[in-house]
Design a protein around this motif. Structure first.
Motif, mmCIF file in Angstrom:
data_model
loop_
_atom_site.group_PDB
_atom_site.id
_atom_site.type_symbol
_atom_site.label_atom_id
_atom_site.label_comp_id
_atom_site.label_asym_id
_atom_site.label_seq_id
_atom_site.Cartn_x
_atom_site.Cartn_y
_atom_site.Cartn_z
ATOM 1 N N SER A 118 0.857 -1.220 -0.480
ATOM 2 C CA SER A 118 0.193 0.340 -0.125
ATOM 3 C C SER A 118 0.927 1.005 -0.215
ATOM 4 C CB SER A 118 -0.743 -0.134 1.152
ATOM 5 O OG SER A 118 -0.105 -0.014 2.538
ATOM 6 N N ASN A 119 2.232 1.238 -0.365
ATOM 7 C CA ASN A 119 2.674 2.785 -0.019
ATOM 8 C C ASN A 119 3.663 2.126 -1.665
ATOM 9 O OD1 ASN A 119 5.595 1.294 1.052
ATOM 10 N ND2 ASN A 119 3.754 1.015 2.337
ATOM 11 N N GLY A 130 13.359 -8.097 -7.699
ATOM 12 C CA GLY A 130 12.901 -8.643 -9.299
ATOM 13 C C GLY A 130 11.355 -9.351 -9.164
ATOM 14 N N VAL A 131 9.945 -8.249 -8.151
ATOM 15 C CA VAL A 131 9.309 -8.932 -8.764
ATOM 16 C C VAL A 131 8.495 -7.985 -9.936
ATOM 17 C CG1 VAL A 131 6.606 -8.298 -7.736
ATOM 18 C CG2 VAL A 131 8.088 -9.021 -6.168
ATOM 19 N N LYS A 132 7.781 -8.067 -10.759
ATOM 20 C CA LYS A 132 7.634 -7.474 -11.776
ATOM 21 C C LYS A 132 6.328 -7.150 -12.001
ATOM 22 C CE LYS A 132 5.917 -7.877 -17.297
ATOM 23 N NZ LYS A 132 5.985 -9.140 -17.911
ATOM 24 N N ARG A 133 4.869 -7.580 -10.868
ATOM 25 C CA ARG A 133 3.825 -6.796 -10.912
ATOM 26 C C ARG A 133 3.363 -6.819 -9.456
ATOM 27 N NH1 ARG A 133 -1.442 -9.029 -14.300
ATOM 28 N NH2 ARG A 133 0.141 -7.723 -16.128
ATOM 29 N N VAL A 134 2.243 -6.041 -8.802
ATOM 30 C CA VAL A 134 2.057 -5.875 -7.583
ATOM 31 C C VAL A 134 0.513 -5.740 -7.835
ATOM 32 C CG1 VAL A 134 1.991 -4.949 -5.020
ATOM 33 C CG2 VAL A 134 3.949 -5.390 -6.628
ATOM 34 N N ILE A 135 -0.396 -6.674 -7.038
ATOM 35 C CA ILE A 135 -1.499 -6.525 -6.912
ATOM 36 C C ILE A 135 -1.767 -6.474 -5.876
ATOM 37 C CG2 ILE A 135 -4.053 -7.573 -6.616
ATOM 38 C CD1 ILE A 135 -1.126 -10.160 -7.953
ATOM 39 N N LEU A 136 -2.565 -4.775 -5.897
ATOM 40 C CA LEU A 136 -2.304 -4.202 -4.082
ATOM 41 C C LEU A 136 -3.727 -3.956 -3.279
ATOM 42 C CD1 LEU A 136 -2.097 -0.518 -6.467
ATOM 43 C CD2 LEU A 136 -0.471 -1.455 -5.104
ATOM 44 N N SER A 137 -2.986 -3.636 -2.283
ATOM 45 C CA SER A 137 -4.405 -3.345 -0.710
ATOM 46 C C SER A 137 -5.419 -3.293 -1.744
ATOM 47 C CB SER A 137 -3.207 -3.099 0.393
ATOM 48 O OG SER A 137 -4.965 -3.551 1.179
ATOM 49 N N ARG A 138 -6.318 -4.424 -1.009
ATOM 50 C CA ARG A 138 -7.999 -3.956 -1.433
ATOM 51 C C ARG A 138 -8.505 -2.774 -0.863
ATOM 52 N NH1 ARG A 138 -12.063 -8.120 -3.173
ATOM 53 N NH2 ARG A 138 -10.868 -9.752 -3.898
ATOM 54 N N GLU A 139 -7.547 -2.269 0.289
ATOM 55 C CA GLU A 139 -8.086 -1.021 1.803
ATOM 56 C C GLU A 139 -8.105 -0.235 0.878
ATOM 57 O OE1 GLU A 139 -8.877 -4.358 2.299
ATOM 58 O OE2 GLU A 139 -6.571 -4.480 2.859
ATOM 59 N N LEU A 140 -7.202 0.341 -0.217
ATOM 60 C CA LEU A 140 -7.008 1.965 -0.948
ATOM 61 C C LEU A 140 -7.860 2.099 -1.742
ATOM 62 C CD1 LEU A 140 -2.959 0.312 -2.325
ATOM 63 C CD2 LEU A 140 -3.591 2.116 -0.632
ATOM 64 N N SER A 141 -7.831 4.177 -1.546
ATOM 65 C CA SER A 141 -8.046 4.748 -2.212
ATOM 66 C C SER A 141 -8.144 4.367 -3.802
ATOM 67 C CB SER A 141 -8.827 6.069 -1.865
ATOM 68 O OG SER A 141 -7.456 6.302 -1.280
ATOM 69 N N ILE A 145 -4.560 4.810 -5.153
ATOM 70 C CA ILE A 145 -3.842 4.152 -6.428
ATOM 71 C C ILE A 145 -3.235 4.983 -7.300
ATOM 72 C CG2 ILE A 145 -4.731 2.951 -8.466
ATOM 73 C CD1 ILE A 145 -7.011 1.069 -5.990
ATOM 74 N N LYS A 146 -4.078 6.297 -7.914
ATOM 75 C CA LYS A 146 -4.026 7.222 -8.146
ATOM 76 C C LYS A 146 -2.211 7.276 -8.250
ATOM 77 C CE LYS A 146 -7.681 9.329 -11.004
ATOM 78 N NZ LYS A 146 -8.720 10.547 -10.280
ATOM 79 N N LYS A 147 -1.948 8.420 -7.123
ATOM 80 C CA LYS A 147 -0.970 8.740 -6.999
ATOM 81 C C LYS A 147 -0.161 7.113 -7.073
ATOM 82 C CE LYS A 147 -0.509 11.238 -3.187
ATOM 83 N NZ LYS A 147 -0.666 11.954 -1.842
ATOM 84 N N MET A 148 -0.329 6.586 -6.389
ATOM 85 C CA MET A 148 1.235 5.527 -6.147
ATOM 86 C C MET A 148 1.473 5.147 -8.325
ATOM 87 S SD MET A 148 -0.084 2.577 -3.463
ATOM 88 C CE MET A 148 1.345 1.489 -3.765
ATOM 89 N N GLU A 151 3.798 6.822 -10.094
ATOM 90 C CA GLU A 151 5.248 7.118 -9.999
ATOM 91 C C GLU A 151 5.883 5.589 -9.416
ATOM 92 O OE1 GLU A 151 7.058 8.991 -6.490
ATOM 93 O OE2 GLU A 151 5.494 10.740 -7.060
ATOM 94 N N SER A 152 5.071 4.590 -9.428
ATOM 95 C CA SER A 152 5.454 3.369 -9.354
ATOM 96 C C SER A 152 5.521 2.211 -10.438
ATOM 97 C CB SER A 152 3.886 2.292 -10.004
ATOM 98 O OG SER A 152 4.358 1.098 -9.903
ATOM 99 N N PRO A 153 7.672 1.955 -10.401
ATOM 100 C CA PRO A 153 8.314 1.072 -11.017
ATOM 101 C C PRO A 153 7.599 -0.045 -11.496
ATOM 102 C CG PRO A 153 9.181 1.255 -8.625
ATOM 103 C CD PRO A 153 7.734 2.192 -8.720
ATOM 104 N N LEU A 154 6.212 -0.808 -10.651
ATOM 105 C CA LEU A 154 6.550 -1.812 -11.060
ATOM 106 C C LEU A 154 5.019 -2.412 -12.326
ATOM 107 C CD1 LEU A 154 7.309 -4.053 -8.032
ATOM 108 C CD2 LEU A 154 8.062 -3.478 -10.372
ATOM 109 N N GLU A 155 4.630 -2.253 -12.450
ATOM 110 C CA GLU A 155 2.926 -2.731 -12.857
ATOM 111 C C GLU A 155 2.319 -3.207 -11.911
ATOM 112 O OE1 GLU A 155 2.329 -6.588 -15.377
ATOM 113 O OE2 GLU A 155 4.104 -6.412 -16.994
ATOM 114 N N LEU A 156 0.640 -2.537 -11.510
ATOM 115 C CA LEU A 156 -0.213 -2.787 -10.533
ATOM 116 C C LEU A 156 -1.091 -3.359 -11.142
ATOM 117 C CD1 LEU A 156 0.413 1.160 -9.070
ATOM 118 C CD2 LEU A 156 1.204 -0.299 -8.670
ATOM 119 N N GLU A 157 -1.624 -3.758 -10.802
ATOM 120 C CA GLU A 157 -3.535 -5.333 -10.687
ATOM 121 C C GLU A 157 -4.301 -4.471 -9.780
ATOM 122 O OE1 GLU A 157 -2.703 -8.845 -11.523
ATOM 123 O OE2 GLU A 157 -4.253 -9.378 -10.355
ATOM 124 N N ILE A 158 -5.313 -4.499 -9.423
ATOM 125 C CA ILE A 158 -6.087 -3.895 -9.178
ATOM 126 C C ILE A 158 -7.567 -5.121 -9.173
ATOM 127 C CG2 ILE A 158 -6.080 -1.745 -8.311
ATOM 128 C CD1 ILE A 158 -7.758 -1.177 -10.154
#
Length: 409
Positions: A118-119, A130-141, A145-148, A151-158
């Motif tokens: 979540s950060n 070495g992680v390629k993608r992160v499935i973000l915490s369900r508790e984020l607004s 998520i937009k802010k993350m 600047e995210s260096p990884l793929e994000l999944e929700i």
């Protein structure tokens, strides 16, 4: 282009996902995923799964996201090279040991929602690991998520649709406490979906608290009356109305929850979100009420937007689907030249009914019956124990089961 990621519990659901527009499919391997009580795929058929997915231009992700003990890690070290060799595109993991093994084998890792990321600092560290993608915490607004994503260096999944858990990112101990079944090892018996009573122990007579709604949809307590209800069961997530905001947030993948769900659920939800996503990406977005109507036909506990805009505030009873499935027959033959099927009926069928045809190769075909024939003669209704012909645009196969969607009363 955002990825639409659909679940599969068996080959029927797998085909349902692929034929209804999933860009990727995720599934469980026996003994290593969070759905131990549903069908899972074995190591023996992973290669076939990969071939089916890749032949249709879709990716395949394998869940290995349970709590891992030393024996589990030892076994995983043995099978991960086979998973890599079979062509699986990534594993979904929550354990750091699994992450290391996968990295050593050379297979991509998507960090599970179980890790509760979540950060930004966590994203940076995970990139180094070495992680390629992160499935973000369900508790984020959605705002967070937009802010993350900026600047995210990884793929994000929700997650965009499906069941929500009472516990933080699904890390629940209630099933383990009550039944000795560990939810974090895929054994959850879902005690949260049962009816519960809330007792006010501060009162001298141990009165039961009555939970009622006030205008802002919050609970109020009343120790003078008893109450029994689904206190621990949140409504399901549904973000179909907010596809534009989610795409514009910069998310890489939209995930549909439901690896315990049947093929018609997977087909309906995948097809609906595919249409909504395509309408936005083609510059023709306009929300369609019929999308919600379709989603309501299959299993759900009522809909909410989770934590994206606020805290979830509704509890739910068991199933609010507007339709049920009635088993009515099986396919005897399919005639490709005329695109017609012969069906053996054990329950009536008539013109205008909505049917579902399901099989391991067919997936889940859903359509309205436009015409019926018996021995070449058009009819409006066919009864039990009759063989009937009907037009089916999509190919079906002998032995496929046929269901009729019936509105709940």
């Amino acid at each position: 282009m955002v990825e639409l990621l659909a679940p599969a519990r068996d080959f029927i659901a797998l085909e349902a996902a692929l034929k209804n527009g999933a860009n990727a499919v995720y599934l469980g391997l026996e003994g290593y995923n969070m759905r131990a009580h549903t069908n899972n795929f074995s190591l023996d058929n992973i290669k076939e799964v990969v071939e089916r997915c890749h032949s249709q231009g879709s990716r395949i992700y394998l869940c290995t996201n349970t709590v891992m003990r030393d024996e589990d890690i030892k076994n995983l070290k043995t099978i991960l090279p086979e998973i890599k060799s079979a062509g699986v595109d990534a594993v979904i993991a929550s354990d750091l040991g699994v992450l290391k093994i996968a990295h050593d084998v050379g297979i991509d890792v998507h960090l599970s929602v179980q890790a509760n990321i979540s950060n930004q600092e966590s994203l940076k560290l995970l990139q180094e690991m070495g992680v390629k993608r992160v499935i973000l915490s369900r508790e984020l607004s959605l705002h967070e998520i937009k802010k993350m994503a900026l600047e995210s260096p990884l793929e994000l999944e929700i997650f965009v649709h499906g069941a929500m858990c009472l516990a933080i990112s699904g890390r629940c101990f209630l099933s383990s406490y009550l039944y000795g079944k560990n939810a974090n090892c895929g054994e959850c018996l879902q005690p949260c979906r049962k009816e519960w009573k809330l007792i006010c122990e501060d009162e001298e007579d141990n009165s039961e608290i009555s939970l009622g709604r006030i205008e802002d949809n919050q609970f109020k307590g009343d120790c003078n009356q008893g109450f029994k209800g689904h206190l621990l069961s949140p409504q399901d997530l549904c973000m179909i109305e907010h596809i534009p905001e989610l795409i514009e947030a910069g998310i890489s993948s939209f995930k549909i929850e439901g690896r315990a769900r049947p093929a018609d659920y997977v087909a309906t939800v995948t097809k609906t979100y595919r249409e909504a996503i395509d309408s936005y990406e083609n510059g023709q977005w306009k929300f369609q009420d019929r999308w919600l109507d379709e989603l309501r036909k299959v299993y759900h506990r009522g809909f909410d937007t989770g934590f994206y805009f606020k805290n979830p505030h509704h509890t739910s009873d068991y199933n609010q689907a507007t339709c049920t499935k009635q088993d009515i027959g099986e396919v005897v033959n399919y005639y490709s030249k005329v695109k017609a099927a012969e069906i053996r009926l054990w329950n009536p069928l008539e013109v205008g009914d909505e049917i579902i045809v399901q099989g391991p190769t067919t997936g889940s075909v859903i359509q309205i019956v436009e015409s019926l024939q018996i021995r070449g003669n058009p009819i409006q209704k066919a009864g039990k124990n009759e063989n009937v012909g009907l037009l089916l645009e999509n190919k079906v196969r002998p032995g496929d089961l046929v269901y009729k969607r019936v509105k709940r009363t």
